[in-house]
Design an enzyme around this catalytic site. Structure first.
Site, PDB file in Angstrom:
ATOM      1  N   LYS A   1       0.854  -1.179   0.000  1.00  0.00           N
ATOM      2  CA  LYS A   1       0.000   0.000   0.000  1.00  0.00           C
ATOM      3  C   LYS A   1       0.891   1.230   0.000  1.00  0.00           C
ATOM      4  CE  LYS A   1      -3.751   2.371   2.436  1.00  0.00           C
ATOM      5  NZ  LYS A   1      -4.633   2.373   3.616  1.00  0.00           N
TER       6      LYS A   1
ATOM      7  N   ARG B   1     -10.381  10.584   1.128  1.00  0.00           N
ATOM      8  CA  ARG B   1     -10.361  11.324   2.397  1.00  0.00           C
ATOM      9  C   ARG B   1     -11.716  11.994   2.638  1.00  0.00           C
ATOM     10  NH1 ARG B   1      -4.554  11.943   2.463  1.00  0.00           N
ATOM     11  NH2 ARG B   1      -3.931   9.759   2.268  1.00  0.00           N
TER      12      ARG B   1
ATOM     13  N   LYS C   1      -2.143  -1.729  -3.751  1.00  0.00           N
ATOM     14  CA  LYS C   1      -2.974  -0.523  -3.751  1.00  0.00           C
ATOM     15  C   LYS C   1      -2.078   0.703  -3.812  1.00  0.00           C
ATOM     16  CE  LYS C   1      -6.452   1.803  -0.853  1.00  0.00           C
ATOM     17  NZ  LYS C   1      -7.200   1.777   0.425  1.00  0.00           N
TER      18      LYS C   1
ATOM     19  N   TYR D   1     -15.078   0.920  -7.502  1.00  0.00           N
ATOM     20  CA  TYR D   1     -16.350   1.580  -7.228  1.00  0.00           C
ATOM     21  C   TYR D   1     -17.347   1.367  -8.363  1.00  0.00           C
ATOM     22  CZ  TYR D   1     -13.532   3.618  -3.574  1.00  0.00           C
ATOM     23  OH  TYR D   1     -12.704   3.763  -2.483  1.00  0.00           O
TER      24      TYR D   1
END
Length: 330
Positions: free
Chosen positions: A204, A214, A256, A321
């Site tokens: 990551k 965020r 990621k 998503y």
């Protein structure tokens, strides 16, 4: 001109590109709904979904709309759902105690989704403190404001237990603390949750592409996470992290972000015999949506091309998503 087999004009690769049916038949990689995992946010106390401005089409769900989103994902054939809790601001504190409250928003959401879809959808949970701390870091801070690795591991062990008690199938420790996989595995095993899997956030990176996320989780971050997330310049370091996570008992591993790190993903996929995930993160999503909204790219083709590239690089599973939308198209 020579007609020797294997050279032009005898060899013409374009023959295999002549029609859509031909291209489909010889395709080397194919997306499938079962490759896809839907990340989803649930906001404590929300009476209606809250749009995320930097991620058009993505919302902070209410408990009711999260259940509907999980059901829709299941019906589309999506493999899993990764849940992120967004607590009320007043409940954030230095230790992120809302993250280990059995009645905290993430644990409530896990139970909600489990009641809605049972075992038909793999329910995953973000195991990290950043959503719940008033300083926004992924761990406990010491007296000098640094993230205390070992003190944070104690909190992660407790988080693993309450998430497993709520009924999660997979925990996803995303904080990049040294030793986190082993501590979480031990905590799960010692509390009777041997069947709960660990999806290790193995590589990551401290990425600029997290920006929209965020907003999605209402982050209170002060400073940055460069002392615990990986430096984007490093590849060998990811392989070291990979070896450690596997030795500590990771059932699956993740890279990621996805697109800026396809080389890392490919190397990880070549090195392991466990399932490999890649997370197509908020910034990757936002760039495509913004460019498409301006008419600069073909949105649907860009989505499929990006996901296919991640699959081609070696991902067995992709957190995106667009999971439900793409699964419905497939």
């Amino acid at each position: 001109m020579s007609t020797t087999y294997g050279t032009f004009p005898g060899s013409r690769p374009r023959r295999l590109r002549t029609t859509p049916a031909m291209r489909r038949m010889v395709a080397e990689h194919r997306l499938h709904p079962a490759d896809l995992i839907l990340p989803a946010f649930v906001r404590e106390g929300a009476a209606e979904p809250v749009p995320i401005s930097a991620m058009p089409g993505v919302v902070q769900h209410t408990r009711d709309t999260l259940r509907k989103a999980a059901l829709e994902a299941r019906e589309a054939g999506v493999a899993g759902i990764m849940l992120f809790g967004v607590p009320e601001e007043a409940k954030k504190d230095a230790l992120g105690t809302a993250g280990t409250d059995p009645d905290g928003i993430l644990q409530v959401a896990i139970r909600d989704v489990k009641a809605e879809v049972g075992d038909d959808l793999v329910i995953m949970s973000d195991l990290c403190l950043d959503e719940y701390t008033d300083h926004g870091h992924c761990g406990v801070l010491d007296s000098e404001g640094r993230v205390d690795n070992d003190a944070t591991l104690e909190r992660y062990a407790e988080m693993a237990q309450v998430q497993a008690d709520a009924g999660v199938h997979v925990v996803g420790p995303s904080g990049m603390m040294d030793g986190q996989v082993g501590v979480i595995r031990d905590a799960l095993d010692q509390t009777g949750h041997e069947d709960v899997s660990v999806l290790a956030y193995t590589a990551k990176y401290a990425s600029a592409f997290y920006g929209p996320f965020r907003e999605a989780v209402g982050s209170s971050l002060q400073g940055d996470r460069k002392t615990y997330q990986q430096d984007p310049a490093n590849l060998r370091e990811s392989m070291r992290e990979l070896a450690l996570d596997l030795a500590e008992g990771a059932d699956m591993v993740m890279v990621k972000p996805a697109l800026p790190y396809l080389d890392v993903l490919a190397k990880v996929a070549d090195a392991v015999d466990v399932p490999v995930a890649a997370y197509q993160i908020s910034g990757e999503y936002a760039m495509v949506e913004a460019a498409a909204a301006n008419g600069w790219i073909d949105r649907d083709r860009a989505i499929m091309e990006a996901l296919t590239g991640i699959k081609r690089a070696g991902a067995d599973m992709i957190l995106t998503y667009w999971a439900t939308e793409v699964a419905q198209q497939l």
